[in-house]
Write a protein that holds these residues in place. Structure first.
Motif, PDB file in Angstrom:
ATOM      1  N   ALA A 358      82.797 -21.671 -11.084  1.00 28.30           N
ATOM      2  CA  ALA A 358      83.971 -21.516 -11.974  1.00 28.30           C
ATOM      3  C   ALA A 358      85.087 -22.534 -12.008  1.00 28.30           C
ATOM      4  O   ALA A 358      85.334 -23.134 -13.126  1.00 28.30           O
ATOM      5  CB  ALA A 358      84.692 -20.202 -11.949  1.00 28.30           C
ATOM      6  N   GLY A 359      85.252 -22.895 -10.665  1.00 34.28           N
ATOM      7  CA  GLY A 359      86.220 -23.810 -10.546  1.00 34.28           C
ATOM      8  C   GLY A 359      85.688 -25.222 -11.009  1.00 34.28           C
ATOM      9  O   GLY A 359      86.495 -26.201 -11.406  1.00 34.28           O
ATOM     10  N   PHE A 360      84.700 -25.537 -10.808  1.00 36.33           N
ATOM     11  CA  PHE A 360      83.940 -27.001 -11.005  1.00 36.33           C
ATOM     12  C   PHE A 360      83.875 -26.973 -12.788  1.00 36.33           C
ATOM     13  O   PHE A 360      84.196 -27.868 -13.294  1.00 36.33           O
ATOM     14  CB  PHE A 360      82.591 -27.081 -10.743  1.00 36.33           C
ATOM     15  N   GLY A 361      83.425 -25.637 -13.313  1.00 42.22           N
ATOM     16  CA  GLY A 361      83.852 -25.668 -14.661  1.00 42.22           C
ATOM     17  C   GLY A 361      85.006 -25.974 -15.267  1.00 42.22           C
ATOM     18  O   GLY A 361      84.990 -26.693 -16.272  1.00 42.22           O
ATOM     19  N   SER A 423      76.838 -36.665  -1.702  1.00 41.28           N
ATOM     20  CA  SER A 423      78.295 -36.471  -2.096  1.00 41.28           C
ATOM     21  C   SER A 423      79.086 -37.785  -1.984  1.00 41.28           C
ATOM     22  O   SER A 423      80.092 -37.658  -2.761  1.00 41.28           O
ATOM     23  CB  SER A 423      78.917 -35.477  -0.812  1.00 41.28           C
ATOM     24  N   THR A 424      78.705 -38.699  -1.039  1.00 44.36           N
ATOM     25  CA  THR A 424      79.401 -40.020  -0.940  1.00 44.36           C
ATOM     26  C   THR A 424      79.319 -41.162  -1.950  1.00 44.36           C
ATOM     27  O   THR A 424      79.885 -41.881  -2.415  1.00 44.36           O
ATOM     28  CB  THR A 424      78.970 -40.530   0.376  1.00 44.36           C
ATOM     29  N   PHE A 425      78.044 -40.823  -2.722  1.00 42.58           N
ATOM     30  CA  PHE A 425      77.621 -41.690  -3.859  1.00 42.58           C
ATOM     31  C   PHE A 425      77.968 -41.373  -5.247  1.00 42.58           C
ATOM     32  O   PHE A 425      78.043 -42.219  -6.092  1.00 42.58           O
ATOM     33  CB  PHE A 425      76.320 -42.444  -3.680  1.00 42.58           C
ATOM     34  N   ILE A 426      78.073 -40.121  -5.610  1.00 45.85           N
ATOM     35  CA  ILE A 426      78.199 -39.617  -6.984  1.00 45.85           C
ATOM     36  C   ILE A 426      79.887 -39.809  -7.381  1.00 45.85           C
ATOM     37  O   ILE A 426      80.008 -40.009  -8.602  1.00 45.85           O
ATOM     38  CB  ILE A 426      77.907 -38.245  -7.218  1.00 45.85           C
ATOM     39  N   PHE A 427      80.762 -40.061  -6.420  1.00 41.25           N
ATOM     40  CA  PHE A 427      82.090 -40.382  -6.990  1.00 41.25           C
ATOM     41  C   PHE A 427      82.198 -41.676  -7.004  1.00 41.25           C
ATOM     42  O   PHE A 427      82.600 -42.471  -6.226  1.00 41.25           O
ATOM     43  CB  PHE A 427      83.147 -39.775  -5.852  1.00 41.25           C
ATOM     44  N   GLU A 428      82.133 -42.292  -8.284  1.00 43.57           N
ATOM     45  CA  GLU A 428      82.024 -43.541  -8.533  1.00 43.57           C
ATOM     46  C   GLU A 428      83.468 -44.114  -8.936  1.00 43.57           C
ATOM     47  O   GLU A 428      84.339 -43.428  -9.689  1.00 43.57           O
ATOM     48  CB  GLU A 428      81.210 -44.168  -9.481  1.00 43.57           C
ATOM     49  N   THR A 434      88.766 -38.772 -13.244  1.00 41.62           N
ATOM     50  CA  THR A 434      87.920 -37.425 -13.653  1.00 41.62           C
ATOM     51  C   THR A 434      86.700 -37.203 -12.979  1.00 41.62           C
ATOM     52  O   THR A 434      86.215 -35.916 -12.876  1.00 41.62           O
ATOM     53  CB  THR A 434      88.057 -37.499 -15.243  1.00 41.62           C
ATOM     54  N   TYR A 435      86.106 -38.248 -12.614  1.00 44.51           N
ATOM     55  CA  TYR A 435      84.694 -38.225 -12.075  1.00 44.51           C
ATOM     56  C   TYR A 435      83.623 -37.243 -12.705  1.00 44.51           C
ATOM     57  O   TYR A 435      83.033 -36.333 -12.046  1.00 44.51           O
ATOM     58  CB  TYR A 435      84.913 -37.731 -10.502  1.00 44.51           C
ATOM     59  N   PRO A 436      83.304 -37.298 -14.195  1.00 42.09           N
ATOM     60  CA  PRO A 436      82.572 -36.561 -14.684  1.00 42.09           C
ATOM     61  C   PRO A 436      81.018 -36.381 -14.159  1.00 42.09           C
ATOM     62  O   PRO A 436      80.606 -35.202 -13.925  1.00 42.09           O
ATOM     63  CB  PRO A 436      82.621 -37.176 -15.939  1.00 42.09           C
ATOM     64  N   THR A 437      80.575 -37.678 -13.634  1.00 42.30           N
ATOM     65  CA  THR A 437      79.051 -37.476 -13.075  1.00 42.30           C
ATOM     66  C   THR A 437      79.253 -36.649 -11.699  1.00 42.30           C
ATOM     67  O   THR A 437      78.153 -35.831 -11.818  1.00 42.30           O
ATOM     68  CB  THR A 437      78.481 -38.827 -12.665  1.00 42.30           C
ATOM     69  N   ALA A 438      80.099 -37.007 -10.877  1.00 44.41           N
ATOM     70  CA  ALA A 438      80.001 -36.152  -9.856  1.00 44.41           C
ATOM     71  C   ALA A 438      80.339 -34.891  -9.828  1.00 44.41           C
ATOM     72  O   ALA A 438      79.785 -34.119  -9.246  1.00 44.41           O
ATOM     73  CB  ALA A 438      81.466 -36.935  -8.935  1.00 44.41           C
ATOM     74  N   LEU A 439      81.030 -34.400 -10.652  1.00 51.33           N
ATOM     75  CA  LEU A 439      81.513 -32.838 -10.958  1.00 51.33           C
ATOM     76  C   LEU A 439      80.184 -32.313 -11.728  1.00 51.33           C
ATOM     77  O   LEU A 439      80.029 -30.983 -11.360  1.00 51.33           O
ATOM     78  CB  LEU A 439      82.906 -32.680 -11.865  1.00 51.33           C
ATOM     79  N   ASP A 440      79.500 -32.868 -12.441  1.00 53.56           N
ATOM     80  CA  ASP A 440      78.238 -32.415 -12.813  1.00 53.56           C
ATOM     81  C   ASP A 440      77.285 -32.042 -11.998  1.00 53.56           C
ATOM     82  O   ASP A 440      76.425 -30.993 -11.556  1.00 53.56           O
ATOM     83  CB  ASP A 440      77.534 -33.521 -13.808  1.00 53.56           C
ATOM     84  N   LEU A 443      78.770 -29.034  -9.456  1.00 55.05           N
ATOM     85  CA  LEU A 443      78.397 -28.000 -10.093  1.00 55.05           C
ATOM     86  C   LEU A 443      76.756 -27.301 -10.068  1.00 55.05           C
ATOM     87  O   LEU A 443      76.765 -26.384  -9.855  1.00 55.05           O
ATOM     88  CB  LEU A 443      78.920 -27.988 -11.660  1.00 55.05           C
ATOM     89  N   ALA A 444      76.046 -28.289 -10.368  1.00 52.76           N
ATOM     90  CA  ALA A 444      74.538 -28.014 -10.336  1.00 52.76           C
ATOM     91  C   ALA A 444      74.072 -27.657  -8.915  1.00 52.76           C
ATOM     92  O   ALA A 444      73.256 -26.680  -9.046  1.00 52.76           O
ATOM     93  CB  ALA A 444      73.711 -29.319 -10.758  1.00 52.76           C
ATOM     94  N   PHE A 445      74.516 -28.525  -7.926  1.00 56.01           N
ATOM     95  CA  PHE A 445      74.181 -28.212  -6.583  1.00 56.01           C
ATOM     96  C   PHE A 445      74.840 -26.515  -5.998  1.00 56.01           C
ATOM     97  O   PHE A 445      74.141 -25.856  -5.610  1.00 56.01           O
ATOM     98  CB  PHE A 445      74.425 -29.002  -5.624  1.00 56.01           C
ATOM     99  N   THR A 446      75.836 -26.378  -6.500  1.00 57.60           N
ATOM    100  CA  THR A 446      76.345 -25.215  -6.274  1.00 57.60           C
ATOM    101  C   THR A 446      76.071 -24.062  -6.770  1.00 57.60           C
ATOM    102  O   THR A 446      75.601 -23.017  -6.305  1.00 57.60           O
ATOM    103  CB  THR A 446      78.067 -25.069  -6.764  1.00 57.60           C
ATOM    104  N   ALA A 447      75.615 -24.051  -8.010  1.00 58.39           N
ATOM    105  CA  ALA A 447      74.759 -23.078  -8.828  1.00 58.39           C
ATOM    106  C   ALA A 447      73.229 -23.056  -8.270  1.00 58.39           C
ATOM    107  O   ALA A 447      72.916 -21.722  -8.159  1.00 58.39           O
ATOM    108  CB  ALA A 447      74.617 -23.454 -10.334  1.00 58.39           C
ATOM    109  N   PHE A 448      72.685 -23.892  -7.797  1.00 57.71           N
ATOM    110  CA  PHE A 448      71.301 -24.191  -7.356  1.00 57.71           C
ATOM    111  C   PHE A 448      71.395 -23.237  -6.004  1.00 57.71           C
ATOM    112  O   PHE A 448      70.694 -22.124  -5.798  1.00 57.71           O
ATOM    113  CB  PHE A 448      70.782 -25.407  -6.763  1.00 57.71           C
TER     114      PHE A 448
END
Length: 498
Positions: A358-361, A423-428, A434-440, A443-448
């Motif tokens: 929910a936080g990432f959302g 983790s270290t490469f998704i935050f570009e 806003t880091y949209p790709t990193a947050l996506d 969120l996906a791995f947390t849900a997984f």
């Protein structure tokens, strides 16, 4: 068709007694306390004082020393070392190369050299390495020190978890595990406070404030590491702070409800390694941890950058980075207390995972409102850093015996930390703040992992049912004697906790 039971086997069925109830366990512990002339409550307090705080201090400093690079970067490290593009991400990622590879060997070496020697030796070395990181002048030098830091820190987390797991029973472990694990949140909080205080040292003696972060924290770590060799606890079988009757009591207490023989005196072999990895629980424990490591390290390394993106000055960024870590510690400890009280893990870990999702959302959906974005960081930090200690305690306490715990914990933490590369490469940098790709991805791995918690719960529930059948007992009897003795939690009399 009904299961046919060989009449010759029927007399042997008492060899697999049902697991004792909690009341029976408590009664047996009381009887052991009388037998060995110990005060159980006072002894547990003594163990808590001598074991838990020092292992927490070890990991507070280890985690602080690995993530303080994010605080340093707020003070201009990238500009001074001419780090453009993804060079900062590479400097973060190189830490995980030796860190992942050395985790399982480190647990083997810790058993060989004893925890008070191995863990404090590693701590002293990574403290010296961090101290040296404060004097780097080039990007290449930073990479070298980060690599060595990963190598020397490799044994700290799985080693401390392995050590703690050999002191406490399942029903006693969660509060201790969560307090230990939540020291990472305290490290994050202290890191922000220390960095805020160090800001005034900028250019003192010609040294930048980001360098002072490494120098001061590295010197403290190395000094404490040298001193701790005299006071860090070993395994119960040879702990220096216990009397012989107390050691005997702890050994017998931990064996209540377990089967097999003690493996402490026996050396590990490659056969042991293969035997442990033939168990599906080892693999799923690594996957569970892997999924939560992505958001955990993502927040640890880039949470400060997200706070800075809300428009705060460098010093205020350091200060505003502290409250989410404090909230994470509080939520984790409250969840641990209730988890131990109800002797249940799944529901608390699952709920924490939902909070993090929910936080990432919220953080993804709200790009303008500063209050909501800042508030979502509390949910991410609290949810992630609560789910992780519960799942690690839950999975690790479902393993039994020195060898199985050592290998399983090393694998879980080692494989899980490969997610640090993600983790270290998704935050570009070009997607800040806003880091949209990193947050996506987070969120996906947390849900997984949150969904995988439910899969693990269902699987061990099914395994517990299978263990109650004569078919499983016959399968166990068909194993060689040595394999039966080292089966640990695979013994028909040991059932998995939920």
């Amino acid at each position: 068709m009904d299961l046919q039971v060989d009449p010759q086997i029927i007399p042997q069925m008492d060899e697999f007694p049902p697991p004792p109830s909690q009341e029976e366990i408590n009664d047996r512990i009381k009887q052991l306390a009388i037998k060995h002339n110990v005060n159980h409550r006072k002894l547990m307090l003594k163990i808590d004082i001598c074991v838990v705080p020092l292992t927490c201090l070890l990991y507070v400093l280890a985690f602080l020393d690995r993530v303080n690079v994010s605080n340093a970067n707020v003070y201009g490290m990238s500009e001074d070392l001419n780090m453009t593009g993804n060079k900062f991400n590479t400097a973060l990622a190189i830490f995980f190369v030796p860190y992942v590879i050395a985790e399982i060997p480190s647990n083997w070496l810790m058993k060989k050299f004893k925890p008070h020697v191995w863990l404090t030796g590693c701590m002293t070395l990574f403290g010296v390495c961090l101290l040296g990181q404060g004097f780097v002048r080039t990007y290449g030098q930073l990479l070298a020190t980060r690599f060595l830091l990963g190598l020397f820190e490799a044994g700290m987390f799985p080693g401390c978890f392995y050590l703690l797991s050999m002191w406490y029973r399942r029903e006693e472990a969660q509060k201790r595990y969560s307090f230990f694990f939540s020291s990472t949140t305290l490290a994050g909080a202290f890191g922000g406070l220390i960095a805020a205080g160090i800001h005034n040292l900028d250019h003192d003696r010609g040294i930048r404030s980001w360098q002072w972060i490494f120098i001061i924290e590295g010197a403290c770590t190395a000094t404490i590491g040298i001193l701790m060799i005299f006071c860090l606890a070993d395994f119960p079988e040879e702990a220096r702070f216990l009397k012989q009757n107390e050691r005997d009591f702890i050994k017998e207490k931990l064996e209540i409800g377990n089967a097999g023989v003690s493996e402490y005196e026996r050396s590990m072999t490659r056969k042991d390694l293969a035997f442990v990895f033939s168990d599906w629980k080892v693999w799923i424990s690594g996957l569970l941890y892997f999924g939560y490591i992505v958001p955990a390290y993502g927040y640890a390394y880039f949470g400060t950058a997200i706070v800075k993106g809300l428009g705060y000055s460098p010093v205020m960024t350091q200060l505003y980075s502290v409250p989410p870590w404090v909230a994470g510690f509080g939520f984790s400890m409250v969840s641990a207390a209730f988890s131990d009280h109800f002797r249940h893990r799944f529901a608390f870990a699952f709920f924490a995972g939902i909070v993090a999702v929910a936080g990432f959302g919220l953080l993804m959906g709200q790009t303008k409102h500063i209050g909501i974005r800042y508030g979502s960081l509390f949910m991410i930090c609290a949810g992630t850093y609560t789910a992780m200690p519960i799942l690690v305690c839950w999975t690790q306490m479902n393993f039994s015996g020195h060898h199985r715990k050592a290998i399983a914990s090393g694998w879980q933490i080692g494989f899980g930390n490969t997610a640090g590369f993600i983790s270290t490469f998704i935050f570009e940098a070009n997607e800040a703040p806003t880091y949209p790709t990193a947050l996506d991805v987070c969120l996906a791995f947390t849900a997984f992992s949150t969904v995988l918690l439910a899969v693990y719960f269902a699987a061990i529930w099914a395994d517990n049912r299978y263990k109650r059948t004569e078919k499983y007992r016959q399968k166990f009897r068909s194993w060689p004697k040595e394999k039966q003795q080292l089966a640990g939690e695979l013994h028909p009399s040991i059932f998995y906790s939920y």
